[in-house]
Design an enzyme around this catalytic site. Structure first.
Site, PDB file in Angstrom:
ATOM      1  N   THR A  36       0.875  -1.181   0.000  1.00  0.00           N
ATOM      2  CA  THR A  36       0.000   0.000   0.000  1.00  0.00           C
ATOM      3  C   THR A  36       0.907   1.224   0.000  1.00  0.00           C
ATOM      4  OG1 THR A  36       0.020   0.259   2.401  1.00  0.00           O
ATOM      5  CG2 THR A  36      -1.633  -1.258   1.476  1.00  0.00           C
ATOM      6  N   THR A 125      -1.196  -3.050  19.652  1.00  0.00           N
ATOM      7  CA  THR A 125      -0.730  -1.724  20.068  1.00  0.00           C
ATOM      8  C   THR A 125      -1.262  -1.355  21.449  1.00  0.00           C
ATOM      9  OG1 THR A 125      -0.990   0.628  19.576  1.00  0.00           O
ATOM     10  CG2 THR A 125      -2.665  -0.805  18.682  1.00  0.00           C
ATOM     11  N   ASP A 126      -0.534  -0.484  22.133  1.00  0.00           N
ATOM     12  CA  ASP A 126      -1.024   0.014  23.428  1.00  0.00           C
ATOM     13  C   ASP A 126      -2.278   0.863  23.264  1.00  0.00           C
ATOM     14  OD1 ASP A 126       0.151   2.263  22.274  1.00  0.00           O
ATOM     15  OD2 ASP A 126       1.484   2.706  23.958  1.00  0.00           O
ATOM     16  N   GLU A 127      -2.550   1.312  22.010  1.00  0.00           N
ATOM     17  CA  GLU A 127      -3.717   2.168  21.807  1.00  0.00           C
ATOM     18  C   GLU A 127      -5.032   1.439  22.094  1.00  0.00           C
ATOM     19  OE1 GLU A 127      -3.790   4.862  18.533  1.00  0.00           O
ATOM     20  OE2 GLU A 127      -1.624   5.079  18.519  1.00  0.00           O
ATOM     21  N   TYR A 153      -8.853   3.655  14.178  1.00  0.00           N
ATOM     22  CA  TYR A 153      -7.661   2.785  14.118  1.00  0.00           C
ATOM     23  C   TYR A 153      -7.603   1.878  15.342  1.00  0.00           C
ATOM     24  CZ  TYR A 153      -2.849   1.374  15.068  1.00  0.00           C
ATOM     25  OH  TYR A 153      -1.738   0.641  15.410  1.00  0.00           O
ATOM     26  N   SER A 154      -7.663   2.450  16.544  1.00  0.00           N
ATOM     27  CA  SER A 154      -7.500   1.608  17.734  1.00  0.00           C
ATOM     28  C   SER A 154      -8.679   0.653  17.897  1.00  0.00           C
ATOM     29  CB  SER A 154      -7.265   2.444  18.991  1.00  0.00           C
ATOM     30  OG  SER A 154      -8.286   3.377  19.197  1.00  0.00           O
ATOM     31  N   ALA A 155      -9.880   1.092  17.457  1.00  0.00           N
ATOM     32  CA  ALA A 155     -11.042   0.194  17.531  1.00  0.00           C
ATOM     33  C   ALA A 155     -10.830  -1.013  16.610  1.00  0.00           C
ATOM     34  CB  ALA A 155     -12.313   0.948  17.143  1.00  0.00           C
ATOM     35  N   HIS A 279      -8.043  12.973  20.567  1.00  0.00           N
ATOM     36  CA  HIS A 279      -6.594  12.757  20.800  1.00  0.00           C
ATOM     37  C   HIS A 279      -6.303  12.121  22.170  1.00  0.00           C
ATOM     38  CE1 HIS A 279      -2.442  14.860  20.059  1.00  0.00           C
ATOM     39  NE2 HIS A 279      -2.326  13.559  20.199  1.00  0.00           N
TER      40      HIS A 279
HETATM   41  P1  NAD Z   1       3.231   0.725   8.458  1.00  0.00           P
HETATM   42  O1  NAD Z   1       2.016   1.492   8.072  1.00  0.00           O
HETATM   43  O2  NAD Z   1       4.572   1.370   8.361  1.00  0.00           O
HETATM   44  O3  NAD Z   1       3.311  -0.627   7.599  1.00  0.00           O
HETATM   45  C1  NAD Z   1       2.189  -1.416   7.332  1.00  0.00           C
HETATM   46  C2  NAD Z   1       2.562  -2.414   6.237  1.00  0.00           C
HETATM   47  O4  NAD Z   1       1.432  -3.276   6.012  1.00  0.00           O
HETATM   48  C3  NAD Z   1       2.902  -1.775   4.893  1.00  0.00           C
HETATM   49  O5  NAD Z   1       4.041  -2.383   4.331  1.00  0.00           O
HETATM   50  C4  NAD Z   1       1.674  -2.064   4.037  1.00  0.00           C
HETATM   51  O6  NAD Z   1       1.957  -2.182   2.640  1.00  0.00           O
HETATM   52  C5  NAD Z   1       1.206  -3.378   4.628  1.00  0.00           C
HETATM   53  N1  NAD Z   1      -0.230  -3.617   4.395  1.00  0.00           N
HETATM   54  C6  NAD Z   1      -1.246  -2.747   4.612  1.00  0.00           C
HETATM   55  N2  NAD Z   1      -2.421  -3.324   4.262  1.00  0.00           N
HETATM   56  C7  NAD Z   1      -2.129  -4.584   3.857  1.00  0.00           C
HETATM   57  C8  NAD Z   1      -2.908  -5.671   3.401  1.00  0.00           C
HETATM   58  N3  NAD Z   1      -4.248  -5.574   3.273  1.00  0.00           N
HETATM   59  N4  NAD Z   1      -2.285  -6.824   3.075  1.00  0.00           N
HETATM   60  C9  NAD Z   1      -0.935  -6.941   3.176  1.00  0.00           C
HETATM   61  N5  NAD Z   1      -0.151  -5.943   3.583  1.00  0.00           N
HETATM   62  C10 NAD Z   1      -0.733  -4.772   3.934  1.00  0.00           C
HETATM   63  O7  NAD Z   1       2.948   0.217   9.930  1.00  0.00           O
HETATM   64  P2  NAD Z   1       3.945   0.035  11.172  1.00  0.00           P
HETATM   65  O8  NAD Z   1       4.069   1.329  11.874  1.00  0.00           O
HETATM   66  O9  NAD Z   1       5.142  -0.695  10.722  1.00  0.00           O
HETATM   67  O10 NAD Z   1       3.063  -0.923  12.094  1.00  0.00           O
HETATM   68  C11 NAD Z   1       3.118  -2.337  11.927  1.00  0.00           C
HETATM   69  C12 NAD Z   1       2.178  -2.990  12.924  1.00  0.00           C
HETATM   70  O11 NAD Z   1       2.570  -2.646  14.253  1.00  0.00           O
HETATM   71  C13 NAD Z   1       0.729  -2.552  12.793  1.00  0.00           C
HETATM   72  O12 NAD Z   1      -0.087  -3.670  12.996  1.00  0.00           O
HETATM   73  C14 NAD Z   1       0.538  -1.520  13.898  1.00  0.00           C
HETATM   74  O13 NAD Z   1      -0.785  -1.524  14.351  1.00  0.00           O
HETATM   75  C15 NAD Z   1       1.486  -2.070  14.960  1.00  0.00           C
HETATM   76  N6  NAD Z   1       2.067  -1.070  15.879  1.00  0.00           N
HETATM   77  C16 NAD Z   1       2.709   0.034  15.407  1.00  0.00           C
HETATM   78  C17 NAD Z   1       3.315   0.924  16.298  1.00  0.00           C
HETATM   79  C18 NAD Z   1       4.062   2.142  15.802  1.00  0.00           C
HETATM   80  O14 NAD Z   1       4.513   2.941  16.635  1.00  0.00           O
HETATM   81  N7  NAD Z   1       4.262   2.328  14.515  1.00  0.00           N
HETATM   82  C19 NAD Z   1       3.262   0.683  17.672  1.00  0.00           C
HETATM   83  C20 NAD Z   1       2.577  -0.469  18.128  1.00  0.00           C
HETATM   84  C21 NAD Z   1       1.993  -1.343  17.218  1.00  0.00           C
HETATM   85  O1  TDX Z   2       2.049  16.184  12.630  1.00  0.00           O
HETATM   86  C1  TDX Z   2       1.859  15.662  13.757  1.00  0.00           C
HETATM   87  N1  TDX Z   2       1.812  16.450  14.861  1.00  0.00           N
HETATM   88  C2  TDX Z   2       1.577  15.971  16.111  1.00  0.00           C
HETATM   89  O2  TDX Z   2       1.537  16.732  17.089  1.00  0.00           O
HETATM   90  C3  TDX Z   2       1.695  14.231  13.922  1.00  0.00           C
HETATM   91  C4  TDX Z   2       1.744  13.322  12.735  1.00  0.00           C
HETATM   92  C5  TDX Z   2       1.460  13.759  15.187  1.00  0.00           C
HETATM   93  N2  TDX Z   2       1.386  14.593  16.260  1.00  0.00           N
HETATM   94  C6  TDX Z   2       1.149  14.031  17.601  1.00  0.00           C
HETATM   95  C7  TDX Z   2      -0.026  13.077  17.720  1.00  0.00           C
HETATM   96  C8  TDX Z   2       0.432  12.100  18.774  1.00  0.00           C
HETATM   97  O3  TDX Z   2       0.138  12.611  20.065  1.00  0.00           O
HETATM   98  O4  TDX Z   2       2.301  13.247  17.911  1.00  0.00           O
HETATM   99  C9  TDX Z   2       1.946  12.049  18.606  1.00  0.00           C
HETATM  100  C10 TDX Z   2       2.424  10.854  17.803  1.00  0.00           C
HETATM  101  O5  TDX Z   2       1.632  10.791  16.640  1.00  0.00           O
HETATM  102  P1  TDX Z   2       1.787   9.614  15.549  1.00  0.00           P
HETATM  103  O6  TDX Z   2       3.206   9.565  15.118  1.00  0.00           O
HETATM  104  O7  TDX Z   2       0.721   9.800  14.534  1.00  0.00           O
HETATM  105  O8  TDX Z   2       1.556   8.321  16.459  1.00  0.00           O
HETATM  106  P2  TDX Z   2       0.323   7.849  17.389  1.00  0.00           P
HETATM  107  O9  TDX Z   2      -0.950   8.481  16.991  1.00  0.00           O
HETATM  108  O10 TDX Z   2       0.771   7.974  18.806  1.00  0.00           O
HETATM  109  O11 TDX Z   2       0.246   6.292  16.967  1.00  0.00           O
HETATM  110  C11 TDX Z   2       1.451   5.502  16.787  1.00  0.00           C
HETATM  111  O12 TDX Z   2       1.703   4.699  17.934  1.00  0.00           O
HETATM  112  C12 TDX Z   2       0.861   3.603  18.178  1.00  0.00           C
HETATM  113  C13 TDX Z   2       1.367   4.612  15.554  1.00  0.00           C
HETATM  114  O13 TDX Z   2       1.110   5.409  14.412  1.00  0.00           O
HETATM  115  C14 TDX Z   2       0.326   3.528  15.717  1.00  0.00           C
HETATM  116  O14 TDX Z   2       0.330   2.676  14.580  1.00  0.00           O
HETATM  117  C15 TDX Z   2       0.675   2.735  16.951  1.00  0.00           C
HETATM  118  O15 TDX Z   2      -0.318   1.772  17.203  1.00  0.00           O
END
Ligand code: NAD
Ligand code: TDX
Length: 339
Positions: A36, A125-127, A153-155, A279
Site C-alpha cells: 500500500t 498496540t497500546d492504543e 484505528y485503535s477500535a 486525541h
Molecule cells: P506501516 O504502516 O509502516 O506498515 C504497514 C505495512 O502493512 C505496509 O508495508 C503495508 O503495505 C502493509 N499492508 C497494509 N495493508 C495490507 C494488506 N491488506 N495486506 C498486506 N499488507 C498490507 O505500519 P507500522 O508502523 O510498521 O506498524 C506495523 C504494525 O505494528 C501494525 O499492525 C501496527 O498496528 C502495529 N504497531 C505500530 C506501532 C508504531 O509505533 N508504529 C506501535 C505499536 C503497534
Molecule cells: O504532525 C503531527 N503532529 C503531532 O503533534 C503528527 C503526525 C502527530 N502529532 C502528535 C499526535 C500524537 O500525540 O504526535 C503524537 C504521535 O503521533 P503519531 O506519530 O501519529 O503516532 P500515534 O498516533 O501515537 O500512533 C502511533 O503509535 C501507536 C502509531 O502510528 C500507531 O500505529 C501505533 O499503534
C-alpha cells in the site's frame, strides 16, 4: 522454521524482517505485503537477495491468495504486522482500517486453522487500552487494563485482538498478542510524528504540533520491539498477551524540541495546529510481565535511539525523499494546509 511476516515492507515489519533474516540464516522468512502507500520494497532491499528470504506481493484480506500461499509454503509461524496504521488517516476514512485490520486478520486466522501452524502472533498496540490522564503518572497499562478505544484505528486493532483471542479459545489455535508503545527508528514512514519532524526540519519547513503538544507517548526503539517479538514467538506461552514498552515517556513538545536542537535549527519552526479529534492524552506501558517471564528489556534509551534515528535519516535521504516527493504531497496538503 518457516515464518510468514505480513506487512514486512512497512516500518516495523521491515525492521523485523532484517532482524530475523540476519539472526536466523537457517529459517525461511517470507514477507507477504500488499505494498500500500505505506509499503516500500526499498525497505527490503538489504535482504532481497538473501537465500533465506522471499517476498510475496499480496493482500491479507484476499482469502484465495492467502490460502494459496499457506498451501505452497506450509509455514510454521505467522507474525501479523500488516495493517493500516495511521490514526489521522483512520479519522478521515475508517473503512479500509476495518477491511485490513479486522477482515485481514480473520482471513489469516482461518488459514492457520485450515492448514495448521505452530504459532500465530498478532502485533497489536497500546492504543487498544485508550489513554491515561496526564496528572496520574502513577498509572500504567498492564495486560489486565480493559480495552477502551478512542479512534477508528485503535477500535479496529482491538477488534482484531478480540478475534485472535476467540480463535485461541474456541479453536485452540496457538496464538499470542503483543501490545507495544510508539516505535521510532529507521524506515519510519514520514506521516508519523518523529520522521515528519526530521524531514520538515531538514527542509526548513514548519513543524505542526497538535493542540498544545502536551500529549505523552512512550517511545521504543524499533529494534527493541523486534527483539521482544522474537522472544515471544520462540518462548511466549500460547494464549498470552504481552505488553512491550521501555518507560521512555516524553511529551510531543519535548520530542519535537529534541529533534530541532539536535539538527541545530530554531524552535521558531514549531507551529501549533488544530488538535487531533479524540486525541489520546498519555500512553505508558508496564512491561513487568515480559521482563519477568521472557527476560526482555529494552537495549536503547530514548536519547541514544533518537540520535541513531536522526543519523539514519541524514544518511538515507533518498529513501524518504522518494516518499515525500510523490503522492505524499497531496496527503500533506490535505491534512495540514488549512489546519
Ligand atoms: P506501516 O504502516 O509502516 O506498515 C504497514 C505495512 O502493512 C505496509 O508495508 C503495508 O503495505 C502493509 N499492508 C497494509 N495493508 C495490507 C494488506 N491488506 N495486506 C498486506 N499488507 C498490507 O505500519 P507500522 O508502523 O510498521 O506498524 C506495523 C504494525 O505494528 C501494525 O499492525 C501496527 O498496528 C502495529 N504497531 C505500530 C506501532 C508504531 O509505533 N508504529 C506501535 C505499536 C503497534
Ligand atoms: O504532525 C503531527 N503532529 C503531532 O503533534 C503528527 C503526525 C502527530 N502529532 C502528535 C499526535 C500524537 O500525540 O504526535 C503524537 C504521535 O503521533 P503519531 O506519530 O501519529 O503516532 P500515534 O498516533 O501515537 O500512533 C502511533 O503509535 C501507536 C502509531 O502510528 C500507531 O500505529 C501505533 O499503534
Amino acid at each position: 522454521m518457516k515464518i510468514i511476516v505480513t506487512g514486512g515492507a512497512g516500518f516495523i515489519g521491515g525492521n523485523f524482517v532484517h532482524y530475523m533474516v540476519n539472526k536466523y540464516p537457517d529459517y525461511k522468512i517470507i514477507c507477504l505485503d500488499a505494498l500500500t502507500y505505506a509499503g516500500n520494497v526499498e525497505t527490503l532491499e538489504p535482504v532481497m537477495n538473501k537465500e533465506n528470504f522471499m517476498f510475496v506481493k499480496g493482500d491479507i484480506a484476499d482469502r484465495k491468495a492467502v490460502y494459496s500461499l499457506f498451501e505452497t509454503e506450509k509455514p510454521d509461524v505467522i507474525v501479523n504486522f500488516a495493517a493500516e496504521s495511521h490514526v489521522d488517516r483512520s479519522i478521515e476514512n475508517p473503512e479500509i482500517f476495518l477491511r485490513t485490520n479486522v477482515i485481514g486478520t480473520s482471513v489469516l486466522l482461518d488459514a492457520c486453522r485450515k492448514y495448521g501452524i505452530k504459532r500465530y502472533h498478532q502485533v497489536s498496540t497500546d492504543e487498544v487500552y485508550g489513554d491515561l490522564p496526564l496528572d496520574r503518572t502513577d498509572l500504567f497499562f498492564t495486560e489486565e487494563t480493559p480495552i477502551h478505544t478512542s479512534s477508528p484505528y485503535s477500535a479496529s486493532k482491538a477488534s482484531a485482538d478480540l478475534l485472535v483471542q476467540a480463535y485461541g479459545r474456541t479453536y485452540k489455535l496457538p496464538v499470542t498478542i503483543s501490545r507495544c508503545s510508539n516505535n521510532y527508528g529507521p524506515y519510519h514512514f514520514p506521516e508519523k510524528l518523529i520522521p515528519l519532524v526530521i524531514a520538515n526540519v531538514l527542509n526548513d519547513k514548519t513543524v505542526p504540533v497538535y493542540g498544545k503538544g502536551e500529549n505523552v507517548r512512550d517511545w521504543l526503539y524499533v529494534e527493541d520491539h523486534c527483539a521482544a517479538i522474537d522472544l515471544i514467538i520462540h518462548n511466549g506461552k500460547a494464549g498470552e498477551v504481552y505488553n512491550i514498552g521501555g518507560h521512555n515517556e516524553r511529551t510531543n513538545l519535548q520530542v519535537v524540541k529534541t529533534i530541532i536542537n539536535a539538527l541545530g535549527k530554531s524552535e521558531d519552526l514549531i507551529t501549533y495546529v488544530t488538535d487531533r479529534p479524540g486525541h489520546d492524552m498519555r500512553y505508558a506501558i508496564d512491561p513487568t510481565k515480559i521482563k519477568n517471564e521472557l527476560g526482555w528489556e529494552p537495549a536503547t534509551t530514548f536519547d541514544e535511539g533518537i540520535k541513531k534515528t536522526i543519523k539514519w535519516y541524514l544518511d538515507n535521504k533518498k529513501w524518504w525523499e522518494n516518499i515525500i516527493s510523490g503522492e505524499y504531497q497531496k496527503y500533506y496538503e490535505k491534512m495540514y494546509s488549512k489546519r
